[in-house]
Write a protein that holds these residues in place. Sequence first.
Motif, mmCIF file in Angstrom:
data_model
loop_
_atom_site.group_PDB
_atom_site.id
_atom_site.type_symbol
_atom_site.label_atom_id
_atom_site.label_comp_id
_atom_site.label_asym_id
_atom_site.label_seq_id
_atom_site.Cartn_x
_atom_site.Cartn_y
_atom_site.Cartn_z
ATOM 1 N N ALA A 31 -3.723 3.023 14.366
ATOM 2 C CA ALA A 31 -4.269 1.731 13.956
ATOM 3 C C ALA A 31 -3.380 0.985 12.975
ATOM 4 O O ALA A 31 -3.738 -0.089 12.519
ATOM 5 C CB ALA A 31 -5.657 1.930 13.338
ATOM 6 N N GLY A 32 -2.215 1.519 12.658
ATOM 7 C CA GLY A 32 -1.336 0.815 11.740
ATOM 8 C C GLY A 32 -0.072 1.588 11.459
ATOM 9 O O GLY A 32 0.096 2.729 11.886
ATOM 10 N N ARG A 46 0.834 -2.644 8.084
ATOM 11 C CA ARG A 46 0.288 -3.566 9.089
ATOM 12 C C ARG A 46 -0.744 -2.774 9.870
ATOM 13 O O ARG A 46 -0.449 -1.681 10.361
ATOM 14 C CB ARG A 46 1.401 -4.067 9.991
ATOM 15 C CG ARG A 46 0.936 -5.114 10.961
ATOM 16 C CD ARG A 46 2.122 -5.794 11.585
ATOM 17 N NE ARG A 46 1.637 -6.721 12.601
ATOM 18 C CZ ARG A 46 2.402 -7.276 13.506
ATOM 19 N NH1 ARG A 46 3.694 -7.028 13.528
ATOM 20 N NH2 ARG A 46 1.898 -8.098 14.385
ATOM 21 N N VAL A 47 -1.961 -3.305 9.965
ATOM 22 C CA VAL A 47 -3.043 -2.592 10.639
ATOM 23 C C VAL A 47 -3.729 -3.491 11.656
ATOM 24 O O VAL A 47 -3.721 -4.716 11.533
ATOM 25 C CB VAL A 47 -4.090 -2.046 9.634
ATOM 26 C CG1 VAL A 47 -3.455 -1.059 8.664
ATOM 27 C CG2 VAL A 47 -4.778 -3.163 8.885
ATOM 28 N N GLU A 48 -4.310 -2.838 12.653
ATOM 29 C CA GLU A 48 -5.084 -3.547 13.672
ATOM 30 C C GLU A 48 -6.007 -2.516 14.327
ATOM 31 O O GLU A 48 -5.536 -1.517 14.871
ATOM 32 C CB GLU A 48 -4.141 -4.136 14.709
ATOM 33 C CG GLU A 48 -4.835 -4.931 15.799
ATOM 34 C CD GLU A 48 -3.810 -5.552 16.737
ATOM 35 O OE1 GLU A 48 -3.614 -4.994 17.837
ATOM 36 O OE2 GLU A 48 -3.202 -6.567 16.354
ATOM 37 N N ASP A 50 -8.749 -1.497 17.175
ATOM 38 C CA ASP A 50 -9.309 -1.806 18.490
ATOM 39 C C ASP A 50 -10.713 -1.195 18.529
ATOM 40 O O ASP A 50 -10.862 0.013 18.721
ATOM 41 C CB ASP A 50 -8.429 -1.212 19.588
ATOM 42 C CG ASP A 50 -8.903 -1.557 20.981
ATOM 43 O OD1 ASP A 50 -10.107 -1.848 21.165
ATOM 44 O OD2 ASP A 50 -8.072 -1.508 21.903
ATOM 45 N N ARG A 67 -12.605 -0.808 9.284
ATOM 46 C CA ARG A 67 -11.741 -1.969 8.995
ATOM 47 C C ARG A 67 -11.475 -2.093 7.497
ATOM 48 O O ARG A 67 -10.351 -2.384 7.080
ATOM 49 C CB ARG A 67 -12.380 -3.248 9.520
ATOM 50 C CG ARG A 67 -12.148 -3.479 10.982
ATOM 51 C CD ARG A 67 -12.455 -4.939 11.371
ATOM 52 N NE ARG A 67 -12.134 -5.131 12.761
ATOM 53 C CZ ARG A 67 -13.023 -5.368 13.713
ATOM 54 N NH1 ARG A 67 -14.299 -5.471 13.430
ATOM 55 N NH2 ARG A 67 -12.638 -5.521 14.960
ATOM 56 N N SER A 71 -7.844 -1.885 5.690
ATOM 57 C CA SER A 71 -7.328 -2.988 4.876
ATOM 58 C C SER A 71 -6.898 -2.508 3.493
ATOM 59 O O SER A 71 -6.056 -3.135 2.854
ATOM 60 C CB SER A 71 -8.352 -4.117 4.770
ATOM 61 O OG SER A 71 -9.443 -3.735 3.972
ATOM 62 N N GLU A 74 -3.182 -2.145 3.354
ATOM 63 C CA GLU A 74 -2.476 -3.414 3.175
ATOM 64 C C GLU A 74 -2.575 -3.891 1.723
ATOM 65 O O GLU A 74 -1.587 -4.331 1.141
ATOM 66 C CB GLU A 74 -3.033 -4.478 4.118
ATOM 67 C CG GLU A 74 -2.745 -4.190 5.582
ATOM 68 C CD GLU A 74 -3.400 -5.181 6.522
ATOM 69 O OE1 GLU A 74 -2.710 -5.617 7.453
ATOM 70 O OE2 GLU A 74 -4.594 -5.513 6.331
ATOM 71 N N ASP A 126 4.501 -2.537 17.184
ATOM 72 C CA ASP A 126 4.368 -2.823 18.606
ATOM 73 C C ASP A 126 4.510 -1.561 19.455
ATOM 74 O O ASP A 126 3.815 -1.380 20.441
ATOM 75 C CB ASP A 126 5.409 -3.860 19.047
ATOM 76 C CG ASP A 126 5.076 -5.257 18.551
ATOM 77 O OD1 ASP A 126 3.913 -5.517 18.166
ATOM 78 O OD2 ASP A 126 5.990 -6.103 18.554
ATOM 79 N N ARG A 130 0.156 -0.941 19.247
ATOM 80 C CA ARG A 130 -0.303 -1.819 20.325
ATOM 81 C C ARG A 130 -0.216 -1.118 21.666
ATOM 82 O O ARG A 130 0.698 -0.329 21.910
ATOM 83 C CB ARG A 130 0.541 -3.096 20.368
ATOM 84 C CG ARG A 130 0.305 -3.951 19.140
ATOM 85 C CD ARG A 130 0.072 -5.375 19.551
ATOM 86 N NE ARG A 130 -0.508 -6.146 18.478
ATOM 87 C CZ ARG A 130 0.135 -7.092 17.833
ATOM 88 N NH1 ARG A 130 1.375 -7.394 18.121
ATOM 89 N NH2 ARG A 130 -0.490 -7.770 16.896
#
Length: 131
Positions: A31-32, A46-48, A50, A67, A71, A74, A126, A130
């Motif tokens: 996730a990051g 950097r996190v994201e 899904d 989430r 965060s 970050e 990426d 991702r």
Amino acid sequence: MAGRRPVTRDVYEYAVIRVIPRVERGEQINAGVLLYCQPRGYLCARVELDPVRLRALDPTADVDAVRRALSAYELACGDAPGPLESEPLGGRFRWLTAPRSTIVQTGPVHAGLTADPGTELARLFDKLVRL
């Protein structure tokens, strides 16, 4: 080639930030990425998340809580007030990558060489996070 200066590359360290919604099962989602480059004074995460992938592993997962936990990585890298604000960047990186048994944790630390830590963070994100 005369007149061309070599590109300076510096050592960086990075770790993947993982979500393990049911620690006892060991299933995880990347996730990051957390990247630290001491010679350039660079620390960034950097996190994201899904949520569909998270719920596939644990239908009862608290997406908002995960989430918030992501965060925190970050926030710890920036200048925001918090428990790590007075720590040097290297100390923050070591604290953030310390082993823990929580739903959000980092994987092993790896190293590389880069001329641009921000671009390297984007490339790793990426490639490793991702789909």
